[in-house]
Design a protein around this motif. Sequence first.
Motif, mmCIF file in Angstrom:
data_model
loop_
_atom_site.group_PDB
_atom_site.id
_atom_site.type_symbol
_atom_site.label_atom_id
_atom_site.label_comp_id
_atom_site.label_asym_id
_atom_site.label_seq_id
_atom_site.Cartn_x
_atom_site.Cartn_y
_atom_site.Cartn_z
ATOM 1 N N ARG A 105 -30.156 -3.201 7.119
ATOM 2 C CA ARG A 105 -29.986 -1.558 7.252
ATOM 3 C C ARG A 105 -29.170 -1.140 7.056
ATOM 4 O O ARG A 105 -28.734 0.191 6.347
ATOM 5 N N LEU A 106 -28.286 -1.089 7.519
ATOM 6 C CA LEU A 106 -26.658 -1.156 7.621
ATOM 7 C C LEU A 106 -25.759 -1.840 7.776
ATOM 8 O O LEU A 106 -25.750 -2.814 8.807
ATOM 9 N N ILE A 107 -24.410 -1.683 7.273
ATOM 10 C CA ILE A 107 -23.185 -2.780 7.397
ATOM 11 C C ILE A 107 -22.285 -1.062 7.488
ATOM 12 O O ILE A 107 -21.720 0.178 7.242
ATOM 13 N N ILE A 108 -21.971 -1.914 9.025
ATOM 14 C CA ILE A 108 -20.067 -1.003 9.620
ATOM 15 C C ILE A 108 -19.191 -2.073 9.183
ATOM 16 O O ILE A 108 -19.004 -3.033 9.812
ATOM 17 N N LEU A 109 -17.834 -1.409 8.601
ATOM 18 C CA LEU A 109 -16.898 -2.099 8.775
ATOM 19 C C LEU A 109 -15.973 -0.661 9.615
ATOM 20 O O LEU A 109 -15.974 0.228 8.766
ATOM 21 N N ASP A 110 -14.928 -1.868 10.625
ATOM 22 C CA ASP A 110 -14.363 -0.304 11.195
ATOM 23 C C ASP A 110 -12.526 -1.652 11.723
ATOM 24 O O ASP A 110 -12.814 -2.764 12.302
ATOM 25 N N PRO A 111 -11.869 -0.349 10.987
ATOM 26 C CA PRO A 111 -11.480 0.203 10.568
ATOM 27 C C PRO A 111 -11.351 0.104 9.031
ATOM 28 O O PRO A 111 -11.233 -0.885 8.394
ATOM 29 N N LEU A 112 -11.514 1.012 7.908
ATOM 30 C CA LEU A 112 -11.265 1.119 7.310
ATOM 31 C C LEU A 112 -9.303 0.240 6.456
ATOM 32 O O LEU A 112 -9.659 -0.006 5.564
ATOM 33 N N SER A 113 -8.670 0.874 7.514
ATOM 34 C CA SER A 113 -7.459 0.099 7.124
ATOM 35 C C SER A 113 -7.469 -0.777 6.729
ATOM 36 O O SER A 113 -6.477 -1.570 5.929
ATOM 37 N N ARG A 114 -8.057 -1.287 7.277
ATOM 38 C CA ARG A 114 -8.141 -3.439 7.753
ATOM 39 C C ARG A 114 -8.739 -3.847 6.154
ATOM 40 O O ARG A 114 -8.206 -5.151 5.784
ATOM 41 N N TRP A 115 -10.172 -2.966 6.316
ATOM 42 C CA TRP A 115 -10.574 -3.846 4.858
ATOM 43 C C TRP A 115 -9.975 -3.414 3.837
ATOM 44 O O TRP A 115 -10.168 -3.965 2.594
ATOM 45 N N GLY A 116 -9.059 -1.915 3.630
ATOM 46 C CA GLY A 116 -8.876 -1.401 2.369
ATOM 47 C C GLY A 116 -7.395 -1.795 2.282
ATOM 48 O O GLY A 116 -7.238 -1.497 1.146
ATOM 49 N N GLY A 117 -6.637 -2.461 2.973
ATOM 50 C CA GLY A 117 -5.328 -1.997 3.063
ATOM 51 C C GLY A 117 -4.685 -1.030 2.687
ATOM 52 O O GLY A 117 -5.172 0.080 2.361
ATOM 53 N N GLN A 118 -2.718 -0.696 2.824
ATOM 54 C CA GLN A 118 -2.240 0.732 3.417
ATOM 55 C C GLN A 118 -1.974 1.181 2.166
ATOM 56 O O GLN A 118 -1.832 2.086 2.280
ATOM 57 N N GLU A 119 -2.505 0.415 1.096
ATOM 58 C CA GLU A 119 -2.198 1.379 -0.424
ATOM 59 C C GLU A 119 -3.155 2.353 -0.744
ATOM 60 O O GLU A 119 -3.276 3.113 -1.606
ATOM 61 N N ILE A 120 -4.473 1.839 0.346
ATOM 62 C CA ILE A 120 -5.816 3.141 -0.255
ATOM 63 C C ILE A 120 -5.282 4.304 0.369
ATOM 64 O O ILE A 120 -5.836 5.103 -0.529
ATOM 65 N N GLU A 121 -4.095 4.895 1.607
ATOM 66 C CA GLU A 121 -3.475 5.788 1.809
ATOM 67 C C GLU A 121 -2.033 6.272 0.211
ATOM 68 O O GLU A 121 -2.341 8.173 1.029
ATOM 69 N N THR A 122 -2.255 5.682 -0.540
ATOM 70 C CA THR A 122 -1.446 6.329 -1.208
ATOM 71 C C THR A 122 -1.303 6.257 -2.478
ATOM 72 O O THR A 122 -0.788 6.737 -3.591
ATOM 73 N N ASP A 123 -2.834 5.542 -2.832
ATOM 74 C CA ASP A 123 -2.440 5.169 -4.129
ATOM 75 C C ASP A 123 -4.548 5.194 -5.150
ATOM 76 O O ASP A 123 -5.271 4.534 -4.095
ATOM 77 N N ALA A 124 -4.099 6.504 -5.232
ATOM 78 C CA ALA A 124 -5.957 6.844 -5.919
ATOM 79 C C ALA A 124 -6.786 5.697 -6.733
ATOM 80 O O ALA A 124 -7.988 6.073 -5.988
ATOM 81 N N HIS A 125 -6.128 5.183 -7.196
ATOM 82 C CA HIS A 125 -6.740 4.198 -8.367
ATOM 83 C C HIS A 125 -7.451 3.305 -7.117
ATOM 84 O O HIS A 125 -8.520 2.988 -7.225
ATOM 85 N N ALA A 126 -6.041 2.281 -6.565
ATOM 86 C CA ALA A 126 -6.468 1.364 -4.639
ATOM 87 C C ALA A 126 -8.108 2.192 -3.905
ATOM 88 O O ALA A 126 -9.166 1.489 -4.306
ATOM 89 N N ALA A 127 -7.918 3.193 -3.432
ATOM 90 C CA ALA A 127 -8.577 4.070 -2.611
ATOM 91 C C ALA A 127 -10.307 3.998 -3.395
ATOM 92 O O ALA A 127 -11.220 3.238 -2.594
ATOM 93 N N THR A 128 -9.977 4.186 -5.176
ATOM 94 C CA THR A 128 -11.673 3.881 -5.963
ATOM 95 C C THR A 128 -11.896 2.655 -5.867
ATOM 96 O O THR A 128 -13.012 2.752 -5.940
ATOM 97 N N ARG A 129 -11.464 1.788 -6.372
ATOM 98 C CA ARG A 129 -11.488 0.962 -6.517
ATOM 99 C C ARG A 129 -11.590 0.285 -4.714
ATOM 100 O O ARG A 129 -12.658 -0.446 -5.032
ATOM 101 N N VAL A 130 -11.578 0.656 -3.804
ATOM 102 C CA VAL A 130 -12.256 0.519 -2.771
ATOM 103 C C VAL A 130 -13.413 1.214 -2.253
ATOM 104 O O VAL A 130 -14.448 0.281 -1.274
#
Length: 179
Positions: A105-130
């Motif tokens: 019913r629900l999946i919680i991932l906390d925090p996103l920085s652990r799952w998505g990596g630091q590149e999602i904060e600076t790379d729009a393509h990487a953020a879109t992929r995540v």
Amino acid sequence: SYALVDLALAVATGQPWLGHFAVPVKGKVLLAMGEEDQEEMKRRLFSSARRYHGSPDCEYLLSEAGRNLVPLPMMGKDVGLLGADRQPSPWFAEFVDSIRGVPWRLIILDPLSRWGGQEIETDAHAATRVVQLLEQLTQLPGNPAVVVAHHTNKHALGDGAERHQGVVRGHSALVDGAR
């Protein structure tokens, strides 16, 4: 993180979230926390049940949650969703295979920085992929809602500051990726 633990308990038990927001249908919840070990997760769950649902019902709520709530402590593990060339990581494929058989019913991932990596904060393509990988989770049995926590830019949250995408760390990459 505490609000997400409260949300996980509410959805798993069907109790109102924070004692106010109705949960129309209870169900299976995966609570995956990248910065907590098993003991810390147990402590947070017990604290939440006691704080929001009162001491007399605490044991009952934890017992009820035990049927529907799967705590997944991931402290110290490499849980990056992206691998080389922004492709899904081998870990992501294993993760999806391991949870595929449950109607979540629900999946919680906390925090996103652990799952998505630091590149999602600076790379729009990487953020879109995540964001695309997170969207894949919504296609699992039960079509779960997926909630991720992300850190804010504390300086952008000054008194009286307007709330805009700059409040989110890695604002343009992550906000654009989620759009």
